[in-house]
Design a protein around this motif. Structure first.
Motif, mmCIF file in Angstrom:
data_model
loop_
_atom_site.group_PDB
_atom_site.id
_atom_site.type_symbol
_atom_site.label_atom_id
_atom_site.label_comp_id
_atom_site.label_asym_id
_atom_site.label_seq_id
_atom_site.Cartn_x
_atom_site.Cartn_y
_atom_site.Cartn_z
ATOM 1 N N THR A 1 0.852 -1.196 0.000
ATOM 2 C CA THR A 1 0.000 0.000 0.000
ATOM 3 C C THR A 1 0.883 1.239 0.000
ATOM 4 O O THR A 1 1.697 1.436 0.910
ATOM 5 N N HIS A 2 0.743 2.050 -1.036
ATOM 6 C CA HIS A 2 1.418 3.350 -1.075
ATOM 7 C C HIS A 2 0.887 4.162 -2.243
ATOM 8 O O HIS A 2 0.375 3.607 -3.227
ATOM 9 N N PHE B 1 -2.045 -3.342 -3.776
ATOM 10 C CA PHE B 1 -2.100 -4.562 -4.582
ATOM 11 C C PHE B 1 -1.498 -5.719 -3.798
ATOM 12 O O PHE B 1 -0.688 -5.526 -2.892
ATOM 13 N N LYS B 2 -1.921 -6.917 -4.148
ATOM 14 C CA LYS B 2 -1.402 -8.143 -3.551
ATOM 15 C C LYS B 2 -0.336 -8.712 -4.470
ATOM 16 O O LYS B 2 -0.539 -8.862 -5.670
ATOM 17 N N ALA B 3 0.796 -9.065 -3.890
ATOM 18 C CA ALA B 3 1.924 -9.548 -4.680
ATOM 19 C C ALA B 3 1.824 -11.042 -4.940
ATOM 20 O O ALA B 3 1.176 -11.786 -4.201
ATOM 21 N N GLN B 4 2.451 -11.461 -6.007
ATOM 22 C CA GLN B 4 2.521 -12.882 -6.334
ATOM 23 C C GLN B 4 3.390 -13.615 -5.307
ATOM 24 O O GLN B 4 4.363 -13.056 -4.796
ATOM 25 N N PRO B 5 3.117 -14.862 -5.017
ATOM 26 C CA PRO B 5 3.972 -15.674 -4.132
ATOM 27 C C PRO B 5 5.357 -15.868 -4.764
ATOM 28 O O PRO B 5 5.498 -15.957 -5.982
ATOM 29 N N LEU B 6 6.361 -15.911 -3.931
ATOM 30 C CA LEU B 6 7.732 -16.069 -4.403
ATOM 31 C C LEU B 6 8.478 -17.072 -3.539
ATOM 32 O O LEU B 6 8.197 -17.237 -2.350
ATOM 33 N N VAL B 7 9.456 -17.765 -4.155
ATOM 34 C CA VAL B 7 10.297 -18.732 -3.438
ATOM 35 C C VAL B 7 11.758 -18.427 -3.767
ATOM 36 O O VAL B 7 12.105 -18.160 -4.915
ATOM 37 N N ILE C 1 14.003 -8.529 -3.759
ATOM 38 C CA ILE C 1 13.042 -9.218 -4.608
ATOM 39 C C ILE C 1 12.009 -8.206 -5.075
ATOM 40 O O ILE C 1 11.745 -7.202 -4.398
ATOM 41 N N ARG C 2 11.438 -8.485 -6.240
ATOM 42 C CA ARG C 2 10.474 -7.565 -6.832
ATOM 43 C C ARG C 2 9.062 -8.113 -6.651
ATOM 44 O O ARG C 2 8.736 -9.182 -7.155
ATOM 45 N N LEU C 3 8.265 -7.378 -5.883
ATOM 46 C CA LEU C 3 6.867 -7.763 -5.678
ATOM 47 C C LEU C 3 6.028 -7.187 -6.813
ATOM 48 O O LEU C 3 6.086 -5.988 -7.090
ATOM 49 N N LYS C 4 5.222 -8.072 -7.442
ATOM 50 C CA LYS C 4 4.368 -7.623 -8.542
ATOM 51 C C LYS C 4 2.926 -8.024 -8.290
ATOM 52 O O LYS C 4 2.651 -8.967 -7.558
ATOM 53 N N ASP C 5 2.042 -7.279 -8.908
ATOM 54 C CA ASP C 5 0.613 -7.559 -8.780
ATOM 55 C C ASP C 5 0.334 -8.971 -9.288
ATOM 56 O O ASP C 5 0.767 -9.360 -10.374
ATOM 57 N N ASN C 6 -0.403 -9.758 -8.469
ATOM 58 C CA ASN C 6 -0.651 -11.145 -8.851
ATOM 59 C C ASN C 6 -1.843 -11.334 -9.773
ATOM 60 O O ASN C 6 -2.185 -12.456 -10.127
ATOM 61 N N ILE C 7 -2.501 -10.236 -10.148
ATOM 62 C CA ILE C 7 -3.648 -10.364 -11.059
ATOM 63 C C ILE C 7 -3.171 -10.429 -12.503
ATOM 64 O O ILE C 7 -3.516 -11.336 -13.249
#
Length: 269
Positions: free
Chosen positions: A176-177, A182-188, A199-205
């Motif tokens: 949130t900013h 937005f909700k980020a995609q899961p990452l491993v 790591i780069r958080l991206k919108d999971n839609i």
């Protein structure tokens, strides 16, 4: 008697005839003598006039050069730009020192204390230079520490001891900013003890959605799990699995990232 008069007249004419050239010669010689000094004076005058003009021109040029040099030196020594440049150098060194401090604090668990500095507005040029040197010394010292840390991380990647490797699964993350959420995609991913990565958080839609945010995850040498500079958990090298929740600020301090991750210690093979 007439004969005597005629002789006198002839004698007078002869004397006159003989004396005239001599008088003219004398006049010519006097004329030459009087004209010669005038010629010399003229020559001397013509020679001295250029020399005086040349001397004046040289003096003028030299004076202007000295004036320009003095003005130039004065502007360098006392101009407002000198203090401004020093203040910019000081701010640059402060940023580098703070960055090294933060990196060592996160990756090692501790870092050498930063030099205690006064506000720039309270310092003169000599004091600013002194603080710049202190910061450069600190940066050099911490650069060496970071280089040694990187070498240790490389060694652990090649030959990992127990607890040197963990696998992280980011299961939830909401960013949130700037009036955006937005909700980020899961990452491993897998981390080595002492390693810090972004790591780069991206919108999971939508995969190509421009919404994204960077997040720093660090597995410190003291077994702490650090997200964006905040410790969220301490890893137990003897416990295989664990999880941790987090609520941290974004890297630009203009929002928040709230989420949850699972991690487990990777067994040596």
């Amino acid at each position: 008697m007439p004969t005597f008069r005629s002789g006198l007249l002839l004698a007078t004419l002869l004397l006159s005839a003989c004396s005239m050239p001599i008088f003219q010669d004398l006049q010519n010689k006097q004329t030459e003598k009087t004209s010669t000094p005038n010629t010399v004076n003229t020559v001397n005058t013509e020679q001295t006039k250029p020399s005086k003009t040349t001397d004046n021109e040289v003096a003028t040029v030299e004076t202007s050069v000295i004036t320009e040099t003095n003005n130039s030196n004065g502007s360098k020594a006392s101009g407002p730009d000198s203090n401004t440049d020093l203040a910019e150098q000081l701010n640059t060194q402060r940023k580098l020192a703070n960055a090294n401090f933060t990196e060592l604090k996160n990756r090692v668990g501790n870092a050498p204390e930063l030099p205690r500095l006064l506000a720039t507005g309270q310092l003169n040029s000599k004091e600013i230079n002194s603080e710049i040197q202190q910061l450069r010394s600190y940066i050099s010292k911490t650069n060496t520490a970071i280089a040694l840390l990187n070498a240790r991380v490389e060694d652990r990647e090649k030959v990992a001891m127990s607890g040197d490797l963990i696998r992280i699964f980011l299961s939830e993350a909401t960013v949130t900013h700037d009036n955006m959420t937005f909700k980020a995609q899961p990452l491993v991913g897998q981390w080595v003890r002492g390693e810090s990565r972004v790591i780069r958080l991206k919108d999971n839609i939508l995969f190509e959605n421009p919404k994204s945010e960077d997040m720093h995850i660090t597995f410190s040498e003291t077994y702490q799990l650090v997200v964006n500079g905040e410790v969220i958990s301490t890893v137990n090298p003897k416990k295989e699995k664990n999880n941790a929740s987090f609520n941290v600020t974004t890297s630009g301090n203009n929002g928040t990232i709230v989420g949850k991750l699972d991690y487990r210690v990777v067994d040596n093979e």
